[in-house]
Design an enzyme around this catalytic site. Structure first.
Site, PDB file in Angstrom:
ATOM      1  N   LYS A  52       8.935  43.274  48.375  1.00 14.69           N
ATOM      2  CA  LYS A  52      10.068  43.963  47.753  1.00 14.69           C
ATOM      3  C   LYS A  52      10.230  45.357  48.349  1.00 14.69           C
ATOM      4  O   LYS A  52      11.342  45.769  48.685  1.00 14.69           O
ATOM      5  CB  LYS A  52       9.866  44.041  46.229  1.00 14.69           C
ATOM      6  CG  LYS A  52      10.020  42.695  45.530  1.00 14.69           C
ATOM      7  CD  LYS A  52       9.587  42.712  44.063  1.00 14.69           C
ATOM      8  CE  LYS A  52       9.676  41.311  43.453  1.00 14.69           C
ATOM      9  NZ  LYS A  52       9.198  41.225  42.068  1.00 14.69           N
ATOM     10  N   GLN A  96       6.243  44.608  37.558  1.00 14.66           N
ATOM     11  CA  GLN A  96       5.825  43.300  38.075  1.00 14.66           C
ATOM     12  C   GLN A  96       5.026  42.557  37.007  1.00 14.66           C
ATOM     13  O   GLN A  96       4.083  43.101  36.422  1.00 14.66           O
ATOM     14  CB  GLN A  96       4.987  43.479  39.357  1.00 14.66           C
ATOM     15  CG  GLN A  96       4.622  42.186  40.060  1.00 14.66           C
ATOM     16  CD  GLN A  96       5.815  41.403  40.611  1.00 14.66           C
ATOM     17  OE1 GLN A  96       6.843  41.973  40.957  1.00 14.66           O
ATOM     18  NE2 GLN A  96       5.691  40.098  40.669  1.00 14.66           N
ATOM     19  N   ASP A 119      15.717  43.772  36.798  1.00 15.67           N
ATOM     20  CA  ASP A 119      15.137  42.437  36.623  1.00 15.67           C
ATOM     21  C   ASP A 119      15.880  41.648  35.540  1.00 15.67           C
ATOM     22  O   ASP A 119      15.675  40.442  35.399  1.00 15.67           O
ATOM     23  CB  ASP A 119      13.664  42.564  36.213  1.00 15.67           C
ATOM     24  CG  ASP A 119      12.714  42.121  37.314  1.00 15.67           C
ATOM     25  OD1 ASP A 119      13.116  41.292  38.151  1.00 15.67           O
ATOM     26  OD2 ASP A 119      11.566  42.598  37.310  1.00 15.67           O
TER      27      ASP A 119
HETATM   28  N1  GUN Z   1       6.758  37.848  38.282  1.00 10.78           N
HETATM   29  C1  GUN Z   1       7.208  36.668  38.730  1.00 10.78           C
HETATM   30  N2  GUN Z   1       8.517  36.737  39.029  1.00 10.78           N
HETATM   31  C2  GUN Z   1       8.903  37.989  38.751  1.00 10.78           C
HETATM   32  C3  GUN Z   1      10.146  38.672  38.848  1.00 10.78           C
HETATM   33  O1  GUN Z   1      11.190  38.141  39.239  1.00 10.78           O
HETATM   34  N3  GUN Z   1      10.135  39.979  38.463  1.00 10.78           N
HETATM   35  C4  GUN Z   1       9.012  40.583  38.006  1.00 10.78           C
HETATM   36  N4  GUN Z   1       9.103  41.849  37.629  1.00 10.78           N
HETATM   37  N5  GUN Z   1       7.854  39.982  37.901  1.00 10.78           N
HETATM   38  C5  GUN Z   1       7.804  38.696  38.271  1.00 10.78           C
END
Ligand code: GUN
Length: 281
Positions: A52, A96, A119
């Site tokens: 990311k 995350q 998100d």
């Molecule tokens: N963990 C697994 N997928 C995601 C996601 O799309 N965003 C976040 N923040 N954590 C995750």
């Protein structure tokens, strides 16, 4: 059978985002900023966050990762989020997941300013998605919708079976499909007869983290299969939730793993962060 190439579509989106960032900088003097909060040592989470951050750098975003130890308290995480909420250079905040067991994830997500919730996990955005109002939409299901759009796959009236009912994937996926006028069935671990549901669907969308769960006899001839699973198996390779070699023979369209939905998740994170930055500008 046609492969849905998520990698190529993601690259196209990355370059469009990069162009828009350039315009935003020149015209409004705004640089989109993303703050990522990463807790603990989970190797998969570290790998995702690294991807990311790299993507942010490539398109010209400002990004910062708060890399915190497993032992951090809930209040300390909340303090970081509040700092990012009031930081004028930060447009998007991403915590995350999963978080360590001693942290209440729902409480944490509720602290994020809904306008910076790239998100789409805050209850405010979840509610707006369900009611079909403009909102931040979780990146993975949004990426799947972009794939349908790119390949001109019409959803109206289609029978779609969503396998998995998580807050991150299955539930928002079902809402998006419903908003697009599909007839949606959501299955989960308590579903009595999974095959009965998947085998009558025009489209199967699966994201549960079980390698090879969807087998050839569980999908109908000509079905469209979207595989959101990313599983590392014993030999070190990445596979999805679909038995790809056998299922793909029956499909009209299918997403590969890797190179399918995965790259789209990051592309949508960039797109959501850009949207937040434009709102600031
Ligand atoms: N963990 C697994 N997928 C995601 C996601 O799309 N965003 C976040 N923040 N954590 C995750």
């Amino acid at each position: 059978m046609q492969l849905i190439d998520g990698k190529a579509l993601a690259q196209k989106i990355h370059s469009n985002v990069a162009k828009e960032v350039e315009t935003l900088k020149q015209e409004k003097n705004v640089v989109p900023g993303l703050a990522v909060i990463l807790v603990g040592d989970d190797p998969a989470s570290h790998a995702y966050v690294k991807m990311k951050a790299k993507a942010c750098e490539k398109v010209g975003f400002y990004s910062i990762t708060h890399n915190m130890p497993e032992t951090i308290s809930q209040d300390e995480i909340i303090q970081i989020i509040e700092m990012m909420n009031s930081n004028p250079h930060i447009d998007g905040i991403l915590v995350q997941l999963p978080l360590p067991k001693h942290i209440d994830t729902d409480k944490i997500l509720e602290v994020i300013d809904p306008k910076k919730d790239v998100d789409g996990f805050h209850a405010y955005n979840v509610g707006r998605l369900v009611t079909n109002l403009d909102s931040f939409v979780p990146c993975t299901p949004l990426g799947v919708m972009k794939m349908f759009e790119e390949y001109n796959i019409d959803l109206e009236g289609k029978d779609v079976c969503v396998v998995g009912a998580s807050n991150i994937v299955g539930k928002p996926m079902a809402s998006l499909l419903l908003n697009a006028n599909a007839t949606v069935t959501v299955t989960h671990i308590y579903t009595k007869d999974l095959k009965a549901h998947t085998s009558r669907a025009d489209i199967v969308v699966v994201g549960v983290g079980v390698p090879g769960l969807i087998k050839e006899d569980m999908v109908k001839e000509g079905a469209i299969v979207i595989d959101i699973g990313i599983n590392r198996i014993e030999d070190g390779s990445l596979v999805g939730d679909v038995d790809f070699p056998n299922v793909s023979k029956k499909c009209s369209y299918i997403t590969p793993v890797p190179g399918g939905v995965g790259p789209m998740t990051i592309a949508m994170l960039l797109s959501n962060t850009l949207k937040a930055a434009k709102a600031r500008a």
